[in-house]
Design a protein around this motif. Structure first.
Motif, PDB file in Angstrom:
ATOM      1  N   ARG A  51       4.385  -4.441  -2.501  1.00 25.00           N
ATOM      2  CA  ARG A  51       2.935  -4.429  -2.731  1.00 25.00           C
ATOM      3  C   ARG A  51       2.273  -3.308  -1.925  1.00 25.00           C
ATOM      4  O   ARG A  51       1.424  -2.588  -2.444  1.00 25.00           O
ATOM      5  CB  ARG A  51       2.329  -5.782  -2.341  1.00 25.00           C
ATOM      6  CG  ARG A  51       0.853  -5.903  -2.629  1.00 25.00           C
ATOM      7  CD  ARG A  51       0.323  -7.275  -2.259  1.00 25.00           C
ATOM      8  NE  ARG A  51       0.479  -7.587  -0.853  1.00 25.00           N
ATOM      9  CZ  ARG A  51      -0.385  -7.208   0.091  1.00 25.00           C
ATOM     10  NH1 ARG A  51      -1.445  -6.515  -0.222  1.00 25.00           N
ATOM     11  NH2 ARG A  51      -0.178  -7.543   1.343  1.00 25.00           N
ATOM     12  N   TYR A  52       2.701  -3.117  -0.674  1.00 29.16           N
ATOM     13  CA  TYR A  52       2.152  -2.027   0.140  1.00 29.16           C
ATOM     14  C   TYR A  52       2.508  -0.674  -0.472  1.00 29.16           C
ATOM     15  O   TYR A  52       1.678   0.222  -0.557  1.00 29.16           O
ATOM     16  CB  TYR A  52       2.687  -2.092   1.577  1.00 29.16           C
ATOM     17  CG  TYR A  52       1.898  -3.006   2.471  1.00 29.16           C
ATOM     18  CD1 TYR A  52       0.720  -2.587   3.071  1.00 29.16           C
ATOM     19  CD2 TYR A  52       2.332  -4.293   2.735  1.00 29.16           C
ATOM     20  CE1 TYR A  52      -0.003  -3.413   3.901  1.00 29.16           C
ATOM     21  CE2 TYR A  52       1.620  -5.141   3.573  1.00 29.16           C
ATOM     22  CZ  TYR A  52       0.449  -4.694   4.148  1.00 29.16           C
ATOM     23  OH  TYR A  52      -0.264  -5.527   4.955  1.00 29.16           O
ATOM     24  N   ARG A  53       3.765  -0.526  -0.878  1.00 27.72           N
ATOM     25  CA  ARG A  53       4.206   0.761  -1.441  1.00 27.72           C
ATOM     26  C   ARG A  53       3.501   1.068  -2.749  1.00 27.72           C
ATOM     27  O   ARG A  53       3.148   2.213  -3.017  1.00 27.72           O
ATOM     28  CB  ARG A  53       5.713   0.752  -1.621  1.00 27.72           C
ATOM     29  CG  ARG A  53       6.428   0.803  -0.293  1.00 27.72           C
ATOM     30  CD  ARG A  53       7.918   0.917  -0.443  1.00 27.72           C
ATOM     31  NE  ARG A  53       8.533   1.036   0.880  1.00 27.72           N
ATOM     32  CZ  ARG A  53       9.728   0.602   1.183  1.00 27.72           C
ATOM     33  NH1 ARG A  53      10.475   0.038   0.262  1.00 27.72           N
ATOM     34  NH2 ARG A  53      10.201   0.736   2.400  1.00 27.72           N
ATOM     35  N   ALA A  54       3.296   0.047  -3.588  1.00 25.42           N
ATOM     36  CA  ALA A  54       2.613   0.257  -4.871  1.00 25.42           C
ATOM     37  C   ALA A  54       1.155   0.663  -4.663  1.00 25.42           C
ATOM     38  O   ALA A  54       0.597   1.412  -5.455  1.00 25.42           O
ATOM     39  CB  ALA A  54       2.687  -1.010  -5.717  1.00 25.42           C
ATOM     40  N   ALA A  55       0.552   0.177  -3.577  1.00 20.15           N
ATOM     41  CA  ALA A  55      -0.838   0.523  -3.282  1.00 20.15           C
ATOM     42  C   ALA A  55      -0.939   1.862  -2.563  1.00 20.15           C
ATOM     43  O   ALA A  55      -2.045   2.342  -2.312  1.00 20.15           O
ATOM     44  CB  ALA A  55      -1.478  -0.573  -2.440  1.00 20.15           C
ATOM     45  N   GLY A  56       0.193   2.470  -2.222  1.00 21.98           N
ATOM     46  CA  GLY A  56       0.188   3.758  -1.534  1.00 21.98           C
ATOM     47  C   GLY A  56      -0.189   3.642  -0.068  1.00 21.98           C
ATOM     48  O   GLY A  56      -0.607   4.616   0.542  1.00 21.98           O
ATOM     49  N   GLN A  57      -0.028   2.445   0.502  1.00 19.69           N
ATOM     50  CA  GLN A  57      -0.358   2.227   1.907  1.00 19.69           C
ATOM     51  C   GLN A  57       0.912   2.230   2.743  1.00 19.69           C
ATOM     52  O   GLN A  57       1.995   1.910   2.244  1.00 19.69           O
ATOM     53  CB  GLN A  57      -1.051   0.875   2.077  1.00 19.69           C
ATOM     54  CG  GLN A  57      -2.360   0.772   1.343  1.00 19.69           C
ATOM     55  CD  GLN A  57      -2.947  -0.618   1.463  1.00 19.69           C
ATOM     56  OE1 GLN A  57      -2.252  -1.559   1.810  1.00 19.69           O
ATOM     57  NE2 GLN A  57      -4.226  -0.743   1.143  1.00 19.69           N
ATOM     58  N   PRO A  58       0.789   2.580   4.030  1.00 18.50           N
ATOM     59  CA  PRO A  58       1.978   2.506   4.881  1.00 18.50           C
ATOM     60  C   PRO A  58       2.406   1.050   5.093  1.00 18.50           C
ATOM     61  O   PRO A  58       1.564   0.170   5.228  1.00 18.50           O
ATOM     62  CB  PRO A  58       1.529   3.145   6.199  1.00 18.50           C
ATOM     63  CG  PRO A  58       0.040   3.072   6.168  1.00 18.50           C
ATOM     64  CD  PRO A  58      -0.382   3.081   4.733  1.00 18.50           C
ATOM     65  N   PRO A  60       3.598  -1.994   7.175  1.00 19.53           N
ATOM     66  CA  PRO A  60       3.560  -2.363   8.589  1.00 19.53           C
ATOM     67  C   PRO A  60       4.975  -2.558   9.153  1.00 19.53           C
ATOM     68  O   PRO A  60       5.892  -2.974   8.456  1.00 19.53           O
ATOM     69  CB  PRO A  60       2.809  -3.698   8.602  1.00 19.53           C
ATOM     70  CG  PRO A  60       2.057  -3.727   7.324  1.00 19.53           C
ATOM     71  CD  PRO A  60       2.860  -2.934   6.346  1.00 19.53           C
ATOM     72  N   ASP A  61       5.107  -2.236  10.430  1.00 17.97           N
ATOM     73  CA  ASP A  61       6.417  -2.319  11.086  1.00 17.97           C
ATOM     74  C   ASP A  61       7.022  -3.712  11.043  1.00 17.97           C
ATOM     75  O   ASP A  61       8.225  -3.865  10.928  1.00 17.97           O
ATOM     76  CB  ASP A  61       6.307  -1.871  12.552  1.00 17.97           C
ATOM     77  CG  ASP A  61       6.047  -0.383  12.679  1.00 17.97           C
ATOM     78  OD1 ASP A  61       6.387   0.354  11.737  1.00 17.97           O
ATOM     79  OD2 ASP A  61       5.503   0.025  13.713  1.00 17.97           O
ATOM     80  N   HIS A  62       6.203  -4.754  11.137  1.00 14.32           N
ATOM     81  CA  HIS A  62       6.754  -6.104  11.187  1.00 14.32           C
ATOM     82  C   HIS A  62       7.442  -6.495   9.889  1.00 14.32           C
ATOM     83  O   HIS A  62       8.273  -7.398   9.873  1.00 14.32           O
ATOM     84  CB  HIS A  62       5.669  -7.125  11.537  1.00 14.32           C
ATOM     85  CG  HIS A  62       4.675  -7.381  10.452  1.00 14.32           C
ATOM     86  ND1 HIS A  62       3.542  -6.614  10.284  1.00 14.32           N
ATOM     87  CD2 HIS A  62       4.652  -8.290   9.470  1.00 14.32           C
ATOM     88  CE1 HIS A  62       2.874  -7.067   9.246  1.00 14.32           C
ATOM     89  NE2 HIS A  62       3.520  -8.076   8.733  1.00 14.32           N
ATOM     90  N   LEU A  63       7.152  -5.796   8.796  1.00 15.30           N
ATOM     91  CA  LEU A  63       7.834  -6.091   7.531  1.00 15.30           C
ATOM     92  C   LEU A  63       9.159  -5.346   7.412  1.00 15.30           C
ATOM     93  O   LEU A  63       9.996  -5.713   6.592  1.00 15.30           O
ATOM     94  CB  LEU A  63       6.934  -5.726   6.342  1.00 15.30           C
ATOM     95  CG  LEU A  63       5.708  -6.589   6.148  1.00 15.30           C
ATOM     96  CD1 LEU A  63       4.850  -6.040   5.018  1.00 15.30           C
ATOM     97  CD2 LEU A  63       6.104  -8.015   5.863  1.00 15.30           C
ATOM     98  N   LEU A  64       9.332  -4.325   8.191  1.00 13.63           N
ATOM     99  CA  LEU A  64      10.553  -3.514   8.097  1.00 13.63           C
ATOM    100  C   LEU A  64      11.635  -3.957   9.068  1.00 13.63           C
ATOM    101  O   LEU A  64      12.742  -3.475   9.005  1.00 13.63           O
ATOM    102  CB  LEU A  64      10.201  -2.040   8.343  1.00 13.63           C
ATOM    103  CG  LEU A  64       9.233  -1.428   7.340  1.00 13.63           C
ATOM    104  CD1 LEU A  64       8.880  -0.017   7.741  1.00 13.63           C
ATOM    105  CD2 LEU A  64       9.803  -1.474   5.938  1.00 13.63           C
ATOM    106  N   ARG A  65      11.321  -4.883   9.957  1.00 14.91           N
ATOM    107  CA  ARG A  65      12.320  -5.353  10.942  1.00 14.91           C
ATOM    108  C   ARG A  65      13.269  -6.333  10.321  1.00 14.91           C
ATOM    109  O   ARG A  65      13.064  -6.987   9.395  1.00 14.91           O
ATOM    110  CB  ARG A  65      11.625  -6.032  12.109  1.00 14.91           C
ATOM    111  CG  ARG A  65      10.938  -5.046  12.974  1.00 14.91           C
ATOM    112  CD  ARG A  65      10.371  -5.724  14.197  1.00 14.91           C
ATOM    113  NE  ARG A  65       9.144  -5.027  14.503  1.00 14.91           N
ATOM    114  CZ  ARG A  65       8.096  -5.564  15.051  1.00 14.91           C
ATOM    115  NH1 ARG A  65       8.114  -6.817  15.390  1.00 14.91           N
ATOM    116  NH2 ARG A  65       7.033  -4.867  15.303  1.00 14.91           N
TER     117      ARG A  65
END
Length: 65
Positions: A51-58, A60-65
């Protein structure tokens, strides 16, 4: 007949509140503890990253851990 306005007022006030799951106040990057128990499943986490990537937003780090 006097009970009708009180009942109507109670029903209107019972509908007050926020819709959806609870979210911590403030901007997302300033939230120290972004999730509450239970932790999201890997599928939920992947959907949120997408959803973040589709909106073109960075993302957040807590989702990538």
């Amino acid at each position: 007949m006097r009970a009708m306005p009180l009942l109507l007022a109670a029903l209107v006030l019972a509908g007050c509140g926020r819709y959806g799951p609870p979210r911590p106040p403030g901007p997302p990057e300033a939230v120290a503890f972004p999730r509450s128990y239970p932790a999201p499943t890997p599928a939920e986490r992947a959907r949120e990253v997408e959803r973040y990537r589709a909106a073109g937003q960075p993302v957040p780090d807590h989702l990538l851990r």
